[in-house]
Design an enzyme around this catalytic site. Sequence first.
Site, PDB file in Angstrom:
ATOM      1  N   SER A  15       0.807  -1.229   0.000  1.00 22.72           N
ATOM      2  CA  SER A  15       0.000   0.000   0.000  1.00 22.72           C
ATOM      3  C   SER A  15       0.836   1.273   0.000  1.00 22.72           C
ATOM      4  CB  SER A  15      -0.963   0.060   1.201  1.00 22.72           C
ATOM      5  OG  SER A  15      -1.785  -1.057   1.215  1.00 22.72           O
ATOM      6  N   LEU A  16       1.988   1.249  -0.633  1.00 23.23           N
ATOM      7  CA  LEU A  16       2.828   2.449  -0.683  1.00 23.23           C
ATOM      8  C   LEU A  16       2.397   3.374  -1.810  1.00 23.23           C
ATOM      9  CD1 LEU A  16       6.401   1.001  -0.104  1.00 23.23           C
ATOM     10  CD2 LEU A  16       4.990   2.308   1.480  1.00 23.23           C
ATOM     11  N   LYS A  18       2.446   2.246  -5.262  1.00 19.73           N
ATOM     12  CA  LYS A  18       3.233   1.946  -6.462  1.00 19.73           C
ATOM     13  C   LYS A  18       2.465   2.295  -7.724  1.00 19.73           C
ATOM     14  CE  LYS A  18       3.928  -2.305  -5.957  1.00 19.73           C
ATOM     15  NZ  LYS A  18       3.946  -3.416  -5.077  1.00 19.73           N
ATOM     16  N   ILE A 150       7.336 -14.826  -1.365  1.00 22.63           N
ATOM     17  CA  ILE A 150       7.764 -16.044  -2.066  1.00 22.63           C
ATOM     18  C   ILE A 150       7.288 -16.010  -3.518  1.00 22.63           C
ATOM     19  CG2 ILE A 150       7.361 -18.535  -2.256  1.00 22.63           C
ATOM     20  CD1 ILE A 150       7.411 -18.666   0.774  1.00 22.63           C
ATOM     21  N   GLU A 151       6.015 -15.608  -3.724  1.00 20.33           N
ATOM     22  CA  GLU A 151       5.465 -15.747  -5.077  1.00 20.33           C
ATOM     23  C   GLU A 151       5.985 -14.707  -6.069  1.00 20.33           C
ATOM     24  OE1 GLU A 151       3.693 -15.326  -2.245  1.00 20.33           O
ATOM     25  OE2 GLU A 151       1.781 -14.321  -2.641  1.00 20.33           O
ATOM     26  N   THR A 189      15.816   4.931   8.218  1.00 17.89           N
ATOM     27  CA  THR A 189      16.126   4.461   6.861  1.00 17.89           C
ATOM     28  C   THR A 189      16.464   2.968   6.812  1.00 17.89           C
ATOM     29  OG1 THR A 189      18.486   4.920   7.053  1.00 17.89           O
ATOM     30  CG2 THR A 189      17.096   6.713   6.245  1.00 17.89           C
ATOM     31  N   GLY A 354     -22.738  -4.461  -7.942  1.00 20.34           N
ATOM     32  CA  GLY A 354     -22.523  -5.528  -6.980  1.00 20.34           C
ATOM     33  C   GLY A 354     -23.050  -6.855  -7.475  1.00 20.34           C
ATOM     34  N   CYS A 381     -25.036  -0.431 -12.974  1.00 18.24           N
ATOM     35  CA  CYS A 381     -25.100  -1.888 -13.117  1.00 18.24           C
ATOM     36  C   CYS A 381     -26.114  -2.490 -12.140  1.00 18.24           C
ATOM     37  CB  CYS A 381     -23.710  -2.511 -13.012  1.00 18.24           C
ATOM     38  SG  CYS A 381     -23.606  -4.018 -13.999  1.00 18.24           S
ATOM     39  N   GLU A 405     -31.315 -13.102 -10.511  1.00 16.27           N
ATOM     40  CA  GLU A 405     -30.110 -13.378  -9.726  1.00 16.27           C
ATOM     41  C   GLU A 405     -30.463 -13.551  -8.247  1.00 16.27           C
ATOM     42  OE1 GLU A 405     -27.193 -10.215  -9.945  1.00 16.27           O
ATOM     43  OE2 GLU A 405     -25.724 -11.309  -8.725  1.00 16.27           O
ATOM     44  N   HIS A 508     -20.724   0.475 -17.027  1.00 16.81           N
ATOM     45  CA  HIS A 508     -19.934   1.140 -15.980  1.00 16.81           C
ATOM     46  C   HIS A 508     -19.226   2.369 -16.548  1.00 16.81           C
ATOM     47  CE1 HIS A 508     -20.005  -2.126 -12.880  1.00 16.81           C
ATOM     48  NE2 HIS A 508     -20.297  -2.848 -13.956  1.00 16.81           N
ATOM     49  N   GLU A 510     -17.854   4.633 -14.970  1.00 19.14           N
ATOM     50  CA  GLU A 510     -16.730   5.040 -14.116  1.00 19.14           C
ATOM     51  C   GLU A 510     -15.376   4.588 -14.657  1.00 19.14           C
ATOM     52  OE1 GLU A 510     -18.963   2.732 -13.380  1.00 19.14           O
ATOM     53  OE2 GLU A 510     -18.146   1.104 -12.149  1.00 19.14           O
TER      54      GLU A 510
HETATM   55  N1  GLN Z   1     -24.918  -8.819 -10.496  1.00 13.56           N
HETATM   56  C1  GLN Z   1     -25.407  -8.106 -11.633  1.00 13.56           C
HETATM   57  C2  GLN Z   1     -25.224  -8.857 -12.928  1.00 13.56           C
HETATM   58  O1  GLN Z   1     -24.451  -9.775 -12.993  1.00 13.56           O
HETATM   59  C3  GLN Z   1     -24.773  -6.727 -11.713  1.00 13.56           C
HETATM   60  C4  GLN Z   1     -23.294  -6.773 -11.941  1.00 13.56           C
HETATM   61  C5  GLN Z   1     -22.597  -5.466 -11.592  1.00 13.56           C
HETATM   62  O2  GLN Z   1     -23.137  -4.639 -10.881  1.00 13.56           O
HETATM   63  N2  GLN Z   1     -21.393  -5.280 -12.092  1.00 13.56           N
HETATM   64  O3  GLN Z   1     -25.859  -8.542 -13.899  1.00 13.56           O
END
Ligand code: GLN
Length: 530
Positions: A15-16, A18, A150-151, A189, A354, A381, A405, A508, A510
Amino acid sequence: MDTKYIFVTGGVVSSLGKGIISASIGKLLQARGYKVTIQKFDPYINIDPGTLNPNEHGECYVTADGMETDLDLGHYERFVGIETTCDNSVTTGRIYKAVIDRERRGDYLGRTIQVVPHITDEIKRRIMLNATKQPLDFVITEIGGTIGDIESAPFMEAIRQLRWQLGRDAVCVHLTYVPYLKVASELKTKPTQHSVKELQGMGIQPDILVLRTERHLDDALRLKVASFCNVDLECVVQSEDMPSIYEVPVSMQRQGLDAAILRKIGIPVGETPAMKPWREFLDKQRKATTEVHIALVGKYDLQDAYKSIRESLNLAGIYNGVRARLHFVNSEEVTRENVASLFEGMAGLLICPGFGQRGIEGKIIAAEYGRTRDIPTFGICLGMQMMVVEFARNVLGFEDANSMEMDAATKHPVIDLMEEQKSVTNMGGTMRLGAYDCELTKGSRACEAYGGAAKIRERHRHRYEFNNLYKEEYEAGGMRCVGINPDAQLVEIVEVPSLRWYIGTQFHPEYSSTVLRPHPLFMSFVKACI
Ligand code: GLN
């Protein structure tokens, strides 16, 4: 000019920042006229971060070509304005899968497959892949994790070999932490010295050290680090806490980080670019002090879980001359009884994306609250899907309406599984991912936000969709489908035109906000909140 490679590693603690440093280096070199890309190599075994919990790992970022990636790619795109691809995000899992698939095909018949050279060769191939597909002056590779894990050892070995192969065309930047010990009133340091020793033990001498610190480091301390670590004094820069991550590139430029890199490689440094648009942005940021309060309704209480949404709102706020103050509201805690007090003083609501049942009733209550009080509300979404469910339940009178869903037995599946998703059995990388076209309805608020564009292209990450069987009822009831994918007729945007700003997007937005190009929908939303 041959492509030059910059490796960014981190030591002491995680969490520096990078990602921010890598993005800043990219920005500074781009400002000098170089063509750059930035990529992230993560040592974990997952093929991609799509299956990781956002509460632990932060958001999953999605590239235009449909790769689920680490959130650092969001920083790269926002800072540098480049479009990253599936070649910009690589994990140990992807490396091993490629090698094992080759082994099964018989490509290595007779040979023993080993970490060195087979895994390290595949890492090296991937590090150089981007430059084989497009002309690039600089490829910046950020290695996830901390030195000593390690990884990450095979990645370090690949870098060691590449440095030896590339000579001056490769530069190693190492980030460490300089803690301040209160009781001793001293900056320490030693962790940096140990971290560099560990790198040296793997055969890598860092060229440049970036010291993360909460206090200013004086020249004497930098000189001490330089001499203990075999690094030139001008190559020891500090990364102090900044009021905003967007101040980091100019702070790095002021200390000559980009010039130091060029000198290491042997490229004439030339004039320092003015970075005018970037500085103008910073100026706007400093002047934007009036606060606008926006609730983020979601279930992941981690700053990074909605990173791109937060940054999109911040950026849109700055360009609207305000400071977006974001208040996380856990959707699991939202009830009919407390909703009014939770959202008191909020100028807008953003209902987050979500997956799964947990917390959705709170999102539905939030959507209802925004709709009935006419508060600007933006659903993304799953957020959009819950706006649709709420509208069905409370306006269209389908009391049990739901998304398939959440309730596969609902009589009113207003959100349904996409046809091509019905045969999907594997969870990883199988959603509708990446950028798809969307046609906008002329005269709609969404279309207006996009400056009247007829067609846009936005990134997706979902399995479920608006159920077109209900489209007419929605339109008649006052929720309009104003963005449609022309190939599949999928509904991409819904809005309620009788309200001030009530828009849900299946995509999305964003993911495509950048510092110099804030996203039009976020711009329009924040403007409505003001
Ligand atoms: N769970 C929902 C879907 O699969 C919405 C997905 C999301 O919000 N990115 O359609």
